[in-house]
Design an enzyme around this catalytic site. Structure first.
Site, PDB file in Angstrom:
ATOM      1  N   ASN A  23      -0.621  32.351  -9.613  1.00 36.71           N
ATOM      2  CA  ASN A  23      -0.298  32.262  -8.186  1.00 36.71           C
ATOM      3  C   ASN A  23       0.201  33.562  -7.585  1.00 36.71           C
ATOM      4  O   ASN A  23       0.460  33.622  -6.385  1.00 36.71           O
ATOM      5  CB  ASN A  23       0.698  31.121  -7.948  1.00 36.71           C
ATOM      6  CG  ASN A  23       0.036  29.776  -8.197  1.00 36.71           C
ATOM      7  OD1 ASN A  23      -1.177  29.688  -8.339  1.00 36.71           O
ATOM      8  ND2 ASN A  23       0.833  28.732  -8.282  1.00 36.71           N
ATOM      9  N   ARG A 120      -2.715  18.384   1.620  1.00 40.42           N
ATOM     10  CA  ARG A 120      -2.621  19.853   1.607  1.00 40.42           C
ATOM     11  C   ARG A 120      -3.395  20.481   2.774  1.00 40.42           C
ATOM     12  O   ARG A 120      -4.319  21.259   2.599  1.00 40.42           O
ATOM     13  CB  ARG A 120      -3.105  20.393   0.265  1.00 40.42           C
ATOM     14  CG  ARG A 120      -2.260  19.864  -0.885  1.00 40.42           C
ATOM     15  CD  ARG A 120      -2.637  20.415  -2.214  1.00 40.42           C
ATOM     16  NE  ARG A 120      -2.207  21.807  -2.335  1.00 40.42           N
ATOM     17  CZ  ARG A 120      -2.499  22.545  -3.405  1.00 40.42           C
ATOM     18  NH1 ARG A 120      -3.222  22.056  -4.383  1.00 40.42           N
ATOM     19  NH2 ARG A 120      -2.088  23.801  -3.481  1.00 40.42           N
ATOM     20  N   ASP A 303       5.712  22.673  -9.439  1.00 38.50           N
ATOM     21  CA  ASP A 303       4.699  22.930 -10.481  1.00 38.50           C
ATOM     22  C   ASP A 303       5.231  22.698 -11.880  1.00 38.50           C
ATOM     23  O   ASP A 303       4.464  22.773 -12.838  1.00 38.50           O
ATOM     24  CB  ASP A 303       4.164  24.364 -10.371  1.00 38.50           C
ATOM     25  CG  ASP A 303       3.324  24.531  -9.117  1.00 38.50           C
ATOM     26  OD1 ASP A 303       2.988  25.682  -8.789  1.00 38.50           O
ATOM     27  OD2 ASP A 303       3.027  23.520  -8.458  1.00 38.50           O
TER      28      ASP A 303
END
Ligand code: EPZ
Length: 416
Positions: A23, A120, A303
């Site tokens: 990420n 999302r 996460d």
């Protein structure tokens, strides 16, 4: 499709080297769109998602070479269209929107479509670009954005969106005037991106806090930079130590990026010794139940929610885990119940009653972090666990079965 087979019940011990953060690498690679010339980025992880964004960038005419160290040049951009068949593979493709509009004055990016863990939407990305003067239309499933030159603006994010903050920070770097991002996300990956952009010549203050100020410049120049270690991978191995009464030295990691997890693992009774760029996670005995509430950074990371839930299934007592970031991030629960876990979902909370042990069974991965949690459960379960649809895990974990086997796990990939 490949499967991963685990014979659980082994105590893990030894040393694991953490890879570069997925990420962080995704927005850093996208930032190459902002400059003309060869950038060199180090510590890029070898993951499916990295392959996907490089294919997407190549479809714009961007050249890139190398693996762990990637050289990338967006000197000539022949297309500004991010097609559905690439974007649907990875929603983080939205990260090309801001840089393309800023550098080329236009972009046509497919809307990401649905995702297992939640709707999302990308409405906050679009709203911010409009506030910077871009004309943005949604047509035929695509975002069509145009702007001769973006203008600095004061942006307020209703939610501290990670990729939204990254997209707008990149767009603002080449805008005319100053952009202030309020209620910005504070993740370490945002600080990594800001450092890279600053090296390129951007004028950014406040990355890592909830107010980021970007003073636009006319051009940026190519750089050499490094991607930070993956805090979610590091956390996953620390939790594995707790679940197997193991003793794992985690190297090439950044302990200050996972302070919320370290606090929780210590509360659960683990011994976590922190050093400079490394740490040692020791699970001396069965862990105690702790309550978790996921929050934007520096809170407990969503996460790692599935992974710490796996640990709570074999803890002493009752644990309540509340997921506040995504609306559907409990898909791993039904699979864990198949392994003998005692979990009840109440709205956006899961109530986990620790059981003496889990029992191996065939289970199915549903999304990236859920698959990691099932691997952890398999490591602690008696007998054999077979995880199918492991393509989910290959998106975000580099050679996971090799890394766990090197720590003493009986884990192998079955190509299918
Ligand atoms: C990033 O996703 C990460 N992905 C995710 O990691 C992570 O789970 C998430 O941040 C939260 O930490 C990357 O960095 C590539 P958000 P992102 O925008 O940016 C809502 C993984 O496992 N929202 O911070 O997409 C959204 O629905 C992945 O590596 C809007 O409503 O997450 C969510 O509820 C999974 N409108 C919340 O905000 C928007 O325009 C946080 O989303 C944007 C977001």
């Amino acid at each position: 499709m490949d499967k991963i087979e685990i014979a659980g019940g082994r105590r893990l011990h030894g040393e694991v080297r953490i890879s570069g953060a997925k990420n962080a690498a995704l927005p850093v690679l996208a930032s190459a769109l902002l400059v003309d010339g060869w950038n060199t980025f180090h510590n890029i992880p070898d993951l499916e998602d990295i392959k996907t964004i490089r294919a997407l960038l190549a479809s714009f005419g961007v050249q890139s070479e190398g693996e762990k160290t990637v050289r990338i040049n967006a000197g000539t951009i022949s297309s500004c269209e991010a097609s559905y068949d690439l974007v649907r593979k990875m929603r983080a493709s939205i990260l090309v929107l801001g840089p393309l509009v800023a550098r080329m004055g236009e972009a046509r990016v497919s809307l990401p479509g649905g995702c297992a863990i939640g709707a999302r939407p990308v409405n906050l990305h679009i709203k911010a670009l409009r506030e910077m003067g871009a004309e943005v239309e949604l047509k035929d499933g695509y975002i069509e954005a145009k702007s001769a030159r973006l203008k600095g603006a004061e942006i307020y994010f209703d939610i501290p969106t990670v990729t939204g903050t990254e997209n707008i920070m990149m767009a603002a770097a080449l805008a005319s005037g100053t952009t202030v991002l309020k209620n910005a996300a504070r993740e370490p990956e945002i600080v990594n991106l800001a450092d890279v952009l600053t090296k390129m010549g951007a004028k950014i203050q406040g990355a890592g806090t909830d107010v980021i100020t970007v003073k636009g410049v006319k051009t940026l120049h190519p750089v050499e930079a490094r991607v930070i270690p993956d805090r979610i991978e590091a956390g996953t191995f620390m939790i594995a130590a707790g679940m197997t009464q193991g003793d794992i030295r985690v190297v090439d990691c950044e302990p200050r990026d996972i302070e919320a997890l370290i606090a929780k693992l210590r509360e659960a009774g683990m011994e976590i010794k922190v050093g400079d760029g490394h740490l040692r996670a020791v699970g001396k005995k069965k862990v105690k139940s702790v309550d978790i509430k996921t929050m934007p950074h520096p809170g407990f990371p969503t996460d790692l929610q599935a992974q710490i839930m796996a640990m709570m299934t074999i803890s002493h007592g009752l644990s309540v885990i509340t997921e506040t970031v995504f609306e559907n991030r409990f898909m791993h629960v039904s699979e864990m119940i198949r392994l003998g876990a005692d979990i009840v979902i109440e709205g956006n909370s899961a109530v986990i009653r620790g059981v003496p042990k889990l029992h191996g069974a065939p289970v199915m991965a549903t999304d990236l972090r859920a698959s990691a949690s099932l691997i952890l459960a398999g490591l602690a379960a008696e007998e054999k666990t077979v995880l199918s649809r492991v393509y989910h895990i290959d998106r975000g974990y580099e050679q996971i079965e090799k890394k766990f086997s090197a720590l003493g796990a009986d884990m192998k990939r079955i190509s299918g």
